[in-house]
Write a protein that holds these residues in place. Structure first.
Motif, short mmCIF file in Angstrom:
data_model
loop_
_atom_site.label_atom_id
_atom_site.label_comp_id
_atom_site.label_asym_id
_atom_site.label_seq_id
_atom_site.Cartn_x
_atom_site.Cartn_y
_atom_site.Cartn_z
N VAL A 164 3.62 7.40 -0.61
CA VAL A 164 2.27 7.93 -0.50
C VAL A 164 1.29 6.79 -0.78
N LEU A 165 0.44 6.50 0.21
CA LEU A 165 -0.48 5.38 0.08
C LEU A 165 -1.83 5.81 -0.49
N ASP A 166 -2.26 7.01 -0.15
CA ASP A 166 -3.58 7.44 -0.60
C ASP A 166 -3.67 8.96 -0.51
N THR A 167 -4.26 9.57 -1.53
CA THR A 167 -4.52 11.00 -1.51
C THR A 167 -5.89 11.27 -2.11
N SER A 258 -9.01 -0.21 -9.54
CA SER A 258 -7.96 -0.82 -8.71
C SER A 258 -7.89 -0.23 -7.31
N ALA A 259 -8.51 0.93 -7.09
CA ALA A 259 -8.47 1.54 -5.77
C ALA A 259 -9.32 0.71 -4.80
N VAL A 260 -8.89 0.66 -3.54
CA VAL A 260 -9.56 -0.17 -2.55
C VAL A 260 -9.91 0.64 -1.31
N ARG A 261 -11.13 0.45 -0.84
CA ARG A 261 -11.57 1.06 0.43
C ARG A 261 -11.98 -0.08 1.36
N GLN A 274 -5.06 4.03 -3.23
CA GLN A 274 -5.26 4.04 -4.67
C GLN A 274 -3.96 4.30 -5.44
N ASN A 275 -2.83 4.33 -4.73
CA ASN A 275 -1.59 4.72 -5.39
C ASN A 275 -0.81 3.56 -5.99
N GLU A 276 -1.21 2.31 -5.66
CA GLU A 276 -0.54 1.16 -6.28
C GLU A 276 -1.22 0.83 -7.62
N LYS A 277 -0.56 0.00 -8.44
CA LYS A 277 -1.07 -0.27 -9.78
C LYS A 277 -2.13 -1.37 -9.81
N SER A 278 -2.12 -2.22 -8.79
CA SER A 278 -3.09 -3.31 -8.83
C SER A 278 -3.98 -3.30 -7.59
N GLN A 279 -5.14 -3.93 -7.74
CA GLN A 279 -6.10 -4.01 -6.64
C GLN A 279 -5.49 -4.79 -5.47
N ILE A 280 -4.73 -5.83 -5.77
CA ILE A 280 -4.11 -6.64 -4.71
C ILE A 280 -3.12 -5.79 -3.90
N GLN A 281 -2.31 -5.00 -4.59
CA GLN A 281 -1.33 -4.15 -3.90
C GLN A 281 -2.03 -3.09 -3.07
N ASN A 282 -3.08 -2.50 -3.62
CA ASN A 282 -3.82 -1.47 -2.89
C ASN A 282 -4.50 -2.05 -1.65
N ARG A 283 -5.02 -3.27 -1.79
CA ARG A 283 -5.66 -3.91 -0.64
C ARG A 283 -4.63 -4.16 0.46
N ALA A 284 -3.45 -4.65 0.09
CA ALA A 284 -2.41 -4.93 1.09
C ALA A 284 -1.98 -3.64 1.79
N ALA A 285 -1.84 -2.56 1.02
CA ALA A 285 -1.44 -1.28 1.62
C ALA A 285 -2.53 -0.75 2.54
N ALA A 286 -3.81 -0.87 2.11
CA ALA A 286 -4.92 -0.40 2.93
C ALA A 286 -5.01 -1.20 4.23
N MET A 287 -4.72 -2.50 4.17
CA MET A 287 -4.75 -3.32 5.38
C MET A 287 -3.67 -2.87 6.35
#
Length: 368
Positions: A164-167, A258-261, A274-287
């Protein structure tokens, strides 16, 4: 089951397997496996990690497909022996076991036959599924969450990993939207027939007058982007905003922003994670989500050009496609294939294989 019925069933199974083997072209697959095994054995394979990953993934996929076909062919051959033994020894228990194996093999062959219909450019990919609540207020948000659970349960039953990437949670109940991946070969080809608007009719648990309500939720299915897709997103074309992750009821998932839009400025496409623990991970998932949506947009534009050239105006099968009726009667019906069942709860618990098969066959027939 009469003996003559068994004979016909085995003949039909063998004929279907011959068709499947012809479509898959096992000789070509084995030749490719031999070539990939040679590349995989090279001591320099991992000098290029991306290429190595592609080689090993493709090799694993092909080996699994060939192994499945060979195992099914062996089970069909063994079935004839099982029935002959049961008949010659008048063994009722052995006959029951043979009948059960016949049913199981037929189901496995049918599933493999459907798999051969998944020949689209991206059908072998993993799937990225997005669900959003549409018309219907809190009931729509609750329905969207039920659909999320339905697909996650389906994946769980088949042993497919999900992420789950974002809810985005609704205020009263349910969810506004969600995005998750199903990490299995052919997940995109299989689940892509679920794209469209889903409709639920029921007595609303959120209506204090107990009235029947109709609610809608939209499902979008995209292929997961791979390195070979070359979907480049220049930094000057995106805006990145960070915010605090939140869960149901507005509770904070963690205490950091840490959530990224990410907003893609040329198209206006907005994604978040917003489901990853770090901003970097969330950014990569959002990309990854953004790239998948840009890839889908590119495909839609190419399809629109082809439709304009053909003059057929395209198609609208992605609109309302399934109804889940809980009141005044119980039924789930696909509006494209006419496939229906009378047990909505089983469907919402993830029992959707028959709908998927019917949808895949319908799409193949429509595209002929």
């Amino acid at each position: 089951m009469a003996v003559v019925d068994v004979s016909e069933a085995l003949k039909s199974l063998s004929s279907t397997m011959e068709s499947v083997e012809a479509v898959l072209d096992l000789k070509t697959m084995r030749d490719e496996i031999a070539s990939l095994e040679e590349r995989a054995a090279s001591p320099n394979l991992w000098d290029d990690p991306e290429s190595a990953q592609q080689v090993t993934s493709r090799l694993s996929l092909l080996q699994g497909q060939v192994r499945k076909v060979e195992e099914l062919r062996a089970r069909i051959d063994d079935l004839e022996v099982l029935f002959e033994l049961a008949e010659s020894e008048s063994d009722a228990e052995a006959r029951r076991e043979a009948d059960a194996e016949l049913v199981a093999v037929k189901k496995a062959v049918d599933e493999l036959e459907v798999r051969t219909l998944l020949s689209g450019e991206y059908d072998q990919r993993e799937a990225m599924v997005s669900i959003r609540a549409e018309a219907g207020g809190v009931d729509a948000a609750d329905f969207a969450e039920q659909l999320q659970r339905m697909y996650l349960r389906w994946a769980e039953r088949r042993g497919y990993p999900t992420e789950v990437l974002d809810t985005s949670y609704a205020e009263e109940a349910g969810i506004k939207s969600t995005t998750f991946t199903v990490k299995a070969p052919y997940a995109y080809g299989t689940l892509s027939v679920e794209q469209g608007t889903h409709r639920m009719v029921r007595i609303s648990p959120y209506d204090n007058q107990g009235r029947r309500q109709t609610s809608f939720a939209g499902v979008e299915v995209l292929p997961v982007v791979e390195q070979t897709d070359h979907i480049e997103v220049p930094e000057n074309e995106i805006r990145v905003d960070v915010f605090r992750s939140s869960g149901p009821g507005g509770q904070s998932v963690n205490t950091t922003d840490s959530a990224v839009r990410i907003t893609h400025l040329p198209t206006g496409i907005t994604v978040s994670c917003q489901n990853e623990k770090s901003q970097i991970q969330n950014r990569a998932a959002a990309m990854r989500v953004l790239q998948a949506r840009l890839l889908a947009r590119q495909r839609e534009e190419e399809q629109a050009k082809m439709d304009a050239l053909k003059g057929d105006g395209g198609n609208s099968w992605g609109n309302q496609m399934r109804s889940y009726v809980l009141q005044p009667y119980q039924m789930v019906k696909d509006l494209r294939t006419e496939h229906e069942v009378g047990n909505p709860q089983a469907v919402l618990d993830g029992d959707i294989d028959d709908f998927l098969e019917a949808g895949i066959r319908w799409r193949k027939q429509r595209d002929k």
